[in-house]
Structure formats: structure tokens, C-alpha cells
Design a protein around this motif. Structure first.
Motif, PDB file in Angstrom:
ATOM      1  N   GLU A  14      -7.037   2.782   7.386  1.00  0.00           N
ATOM      2  CA  GLU A  14      -6.216   1.582   7.252  1.00  0.00           C
ATOM      3  C   GLU A  14      -6.438   0.936   5.891  1.00  0.00           C
ATOM      4  OE1 GLU A  14      -3.886   1.861  10.154  1.00  0.00           O
ATOM      5  OE2 GLU A  14      -3.802   0.146   8.802  1.00  0.00           O
ATOM      6  N   ARG A  15      -7.714   0.867   5.495  1.00  0.00           N
ATOM      7  CA  ARG A  15      -8.024   0.257   4.196  1.00  0.00           C
ATOM      8  C   ARG A  15      -7.438   1.093   3.058  1.00  0.00           C
ATOM      9  NH1 ARG A  15     -13.930   0.040   5.447  1.00  0.00           N
ATOM     10  NH2 ARG A  15     -14.296   0.077   3.217  1.00  0.00           N
ATOM     11  N   ARG A  17      -4.721   2.842   3.192  1.00  0.00           N
ATOM     12  CA  ARG A  17      -3.276   2.601   3.123  1.00  0.00           C
ATOM     13  C   ARG A  17      -2.967   1.328   2.355  1.00  0.00           C
ATOM     14  NH1 ARG A  17      -1.246   1.905   8.654  1.00  0.00           N
ATOM     15  NH2 ARG A  17       0.549   1.130   7.527  1.00  0.00           N
ATOM     16  N   ALA A  18      -3.887   0.350   2.474  1.00  0.00           N
ATOM     17  CA  ALA A  18      -3.633  -0.938   1.827  1.00  0.00           C
ATOM     18  C   ALA A  18      -4.121  -0.962   0.379  1.00  0.00           C
ATOM     19  CB  ALA A  18      -4.309  -2.037   2.632  1.00  0.00           C
ATOM     20  N   THR A  20      -4.637  -0.577  -3.573  1.00  0.00           N
ATOM     21  CA  THR A  20      -3.610  -0.614  -4.616  1.00  0.00           C
ATOM     22  C   THR A  20      -4.055   0.070  -5.911  1.00  0.00           C
ATOM     23  OG1 THR A  20      -4.414  -2.807  -5.128  1.00  0.00           O
ATOM     24  CG2 THR A  20      -2.402  -2.697  -3.808  1.00  0.00           C
ATOM     25  N   GLU A  78       7.510   0.145  -4.046  1.00  0.00           N
ATOM     26  CA  GLU A  78       6.370  -0.401  -3.299  1.00  0.00           C
ATOM     27  C   GLU A  78       6.885  -1.074  -2.046  1.00  0.00           C
ATOM     28  OE1 GLU A  78       3.207  -2.855  -5.068  1.00  0.00           O
ATOM     29  OE2 GLU A  78       3.915  -2.059  -6.984  1.00  0.00           O
ATOM     30  N   GLN A 128       6.164  -6.249   3.540  1.00  0.00           N
ATOM     31  CA  GLN A 128       6.556  -6.658   2.192  1.00  0.00           C
ATOM     32  C   GLN A 128       7.725  -5.786   1.741  1.00  0.00           C
ATOM     33  OE1 GLN A 128       4.602  -8.720  -0.121  1.00  0.00           O
ATOM     34  NE2 GLN A 128       3.182  -9.311   1.488  1.00  0.00           N
ATOM     35  N   GLU A 270      -2.326  -5.822  12.214  1.00  0.00           N
ATOM     36  CA  GLU A 270      -2.334  -6.352  10.843  1.00  0.00           C
ATOM     37  C   GLU A 270      -1.400  -5.587   9.913  1.00  0.00           C
ATOM     38  OE1 GLU A 270      -4.127  -9.014   9.617  1.00  0.00           O
ATOM     39  OE2 GLU A 270      -4.453  -9.394  11.748  1.00  0.00           O
ATOM     40  N   SER A 271      -1.469  -4.251   9.987  1.00  0.00           N
ATOM     41  CA  SER A 271      -0.688  -3.485   9.016  1.00  0.00           C
ATOM     42  C   SER A 271       0.126  -2.398   9.703  1.00  0.00           C
ATOM     43  CB  SER A 271      -1.608  -2.876   7.962  1.00  0.00           C
ATOM     44  OG  SER A 271      -2.752  -2.362   8.596  1.00  0.00           O
TER      45      SER A 271
END
Ligand SMILES: Nc1nc2c(ncn2[C@@H]2O[C@H](COP(=O)(O)OP(=O)(O)OP(=O)(O)O)[C@@H](O)[C@H]2O)c(=O)[nH]1
Ligand SMILES: [Mg+2]
Length: 329
Positions: A14-15, A17-18, A20, A78, A128, A270-271
Motif C-alpha cells: 500500500e505504501r 502504491r502511494a 511518489t 497522475e 485525486q 484509505e487508498s
């Protein structure tokens, strides 16, 4: 061969995927490799991750070419969708992107303020969406890179100025785009049998609809439009309909959000994964990792049209908001 991945794997994933930056990604892929149990069943997954790590490291070390400046018109995609904001000069394109995203393009009371596109991220509920402010469309100077940028978008927001001549704005902008083979999707039938045209969903935003005195102009504008345009009156200045605009963008992108859960644990709310409408359990598994797709046995779904935790097969079509627990062998 069972994979038996521990919950820590999914947390790190998960981290990842987030993440950047490449530095973050390198660190997280290393962490993934450290939490995967080493046995025959995870061999392929470990191999994939090692290759991914090597690629990331190579990218991070590649020297930046001296003098080679990336074009400002080349904007990396994005978020859950790429939406371009286009229209004639001075209609409020930059003001809209500044109001809805974290970007701060220049806004000014004269035409041709914007020369280069500026992307920004617009939060829509828990996802987003990328909005891109663009230079004005004008016959005097048709920027081929701008057309290219529009061609890659998932959705076009065409802004017109209700306090100027919105009907002329719309006609001229659409004519210019059609000359360059970019056509609003609802006109597809007109181009039947012709090659080389790209059809995109358009949403017309009648901007500067600030107060009751402009309502009438909006009604007249709608009456002048003979076809089925999707039109939304908005005011960037007063914020009128901007929330509705976000929701409309979400709908026009034709996407769904799916939340995943690990057996025996609470779902990760969360995501969400963002998938195209019509995607199946197998599409979700493939998005997570191709190993998941191969080893997928069944899934349990909490959401619309199913009872709590209903067992479904890989071809089950998911809905927006579904929670999915993938079971692999
Ligand atoms: N009354 C009113 N004015 C607005 C609204 N939105 C934008 N404006 C004004 O319109 C002018 C032009 O805004 P911009 O955002 O710079 O317009 P643009 O379409 O980006 O212009 P170019 O970059 O030149 O193509 C500015 O003075 C804004 O303050 C609105 O909803 N109502
Ligand atoms: Mg501008």
C-alpha cells in the motif's frame, strides 16, 4: 504452490502504491522483499520484485541529459484520470485549476496570460484527479503540442464565458479541435466511416455564472445549443456548482473505486484501487500483481448487489465502493 503472504506484505505494498519518488520506491521494494517468506511459492514474485528493484535503481542513476529540456507540454499522468481544461482566452481556465487543485497558475484580467500548461491534483471524495490548465485555443496560433496534450486526456472540460459570447466560444473551439481531428464523443455518428478521428468526452462549463442576473444568460445559452451537450453553469469566483463539477468529472471518467481487505482484517478504506467501470475481480487481481491473477481462486465482496462477504468468481463485475477480499491458492 501457495504464496502465503503475510499481512505486512500488503501494508508495505500500500505504501509503495502511494510513493511518489524513486528513492521511496526503492526503499519500499527492498522492504517488500524482506517480508516475503522465502519458499518455492514466492519464487516468481521475488524474481519480479528484484527485477523491479534493478530497474528503479538504474533509473535513479541514469545521468540527466545535459541541455535536454523536457517539453512543458509533456505531462506525466497522475491520479485517477487526466482532465484538460481548454477554451478561448480569458474565460477562467487558470482560475478554475487554481480553485480546484494545489497548482497556482497565473490568473489575470487579460487574454493570453497562460503560455504553458500547468497540472494540478484535484481531490474528488477519496481519490485525486489530474486537472491541466492550458494556454488558450486560438486560430492565430495553434500549438501542436497543445493538441497532442488534449489527445491524451481522458476528459475535456471546455470553458466558455457566460458574460461574453459563450455560444461563439463553444462553436469556435469545437470547430478548431475538429479540424485537428479531436471530436466530442456525442458527435461520433457524424464521422461514421471516416478514419483518424479521436472521440473524447466533453463537459462544457459555462463560467462566470456569478449571480441571479447571469441565470438568464445561462438559460439562453442552453437554448441555443441544439445538440445534447453536457453543460454545467459554474462560477469560479463564487464557487457555484464546483462540488457538482467534481462529482460530474468523476462520473464522466467512468471509473470505480474498490477497497481491498486481507482475510481476518479490516478493509483498507484509505487508498482505493481505481479501475475502469465494468472491471472484474480478475482485473483487480491483475492490477495488484500478475501472480495474484494466476493464483486467484475466488473473492469475497461487500458492496452493492451482494450479501455481506458473498463469494464471487473471477469474472464478477465490481461496483464503485465495493470491498474485496481476494483468495489465492
Ligand atoms: N466574474 C468572474 N470572473 C472570473 C471568474 N473566473 C475567472 N474570472 C476572471 O476572469 C479573468 C481571466 O481568468 P483566467 O483564469 O486568467 O482566464 P484564462 O482562461 O486562464 O485566460 P488565458 O490564460 O489568457 O487563456 C480573471 O480576471 C479572473 O479573475 C468567474 O467565475 N466570475
Ligand atoms: Mg490562463
Amino acid at each position: 504452490m501457495p504464496t502465503n503472504l503475510p499481512p505486512a506484505y500488503f501494508e508495505v505494498q500500500e505504501r509503495l502504491r502511494a510513493a511518489t519518488t524513486s528513492a521511496e520506491r526503492i526503499e519500499l521494494v527492498q522492504e517488500l522483499l524482506s517480508v516475503i517468506p522465502k519458499h518455492k511459492g514466492t519464487e516468481k514474485l521475488r524474481g519480479d520484485l528484484k527485477r523491479r528493484l534493478a530497474r528503479l535503481r538504474a533509473q535513479a542513476q541514469a545521468p540527466k541529459k545535459a541541455g535536454a529540456r523536457e517539453s512543458a507540454f509533456h505531462i506525466a499522468r497522475e491520479g485517477a484520470g487526466q482532465v484538460v481544461v481548454v477554451g478561448p482566452p480569458n474565460v477562467g481556465k487558470s482560475a478554475l485549476v487554481a480553485a480546484l487543485t494545489n497548482a497556482t497558475p497565473e490568473v489575470a484580467d487579460y487574454p493570453f496570460t497562460t503560455w504553458e500548461p500547468t497540472p494540478g491534483m484535484m481531490p474528488v471524495e477519496d481519490i485525486q484527479v489530474q486537472l491541466i490548465d492550458t494556454p488558450p485555443l486560438s486560430r492565430e496560433h495553434v500549438e501542436s503540442e497543445l493538441l497532442q496534450l488534449i489527445r491524451h486526456a481522458d476528459l475535456v472540460l471546455l470553458l466558455v464565458d457566460l458574460q461574453a459570447d459563450p455560444f461563439l466560444h463553444l462553436e469556435e473551439a469545437v470547430a478548431l479541435l475538429e479540424e485537428h481531428r479531436i471530436v466530442p464523443r456525442h458527435r461520433m455518428a457524424r464521422f461514421a466511416g471516416q478514419q483518424g478521428y479521436l472521440f473524447l468526452p466533453f463537459l462544457v462549463l459555462a463560467n462566470k455564472c456569478d449571480d441571479p442576473s447571469t441565470e438568464e444568460d445561462c438559460t439562453i445559452f442552453r437554448q441555443l445549443l441544439e445538440e445534447e451537450w453536457a453543460v454545467l453553469p459554474v462560477s469560479v469566483t463564487t464557487g457555484r456548482n464546483l462540488d457538482l463539477l467534481k462529482r460530474t468529472v468523476f462520473d464522466l471518467l467512468e471509473i470505480i473505486r474498490v477497497y481491498t481487505k486481507v482475510p481476518g482484517r479490516d478493509p483498507d478504506m484509505e487508498s482505493p484501487f481505481v479501475l475502469r467501470k465494468g472491471s472484474t475481480v480478475a482485473d483487480l487481481a491483475g492490477r495488484i500483481h500478475k501472480d495474484f491473477l494466476e493464483k486467484l481462486k475466488m473473492a469475497r465482496v461487500w458492496g452493492s448487489g451482494v450479501f455481506e462477504g458473498q463469494a464471487v468468481q473471477r469474472d464478477y463485475v465490481l461496483h464503485d465502493g465495493d470491498i474485496v477480499e481476494l483468495h489465492i491458492s
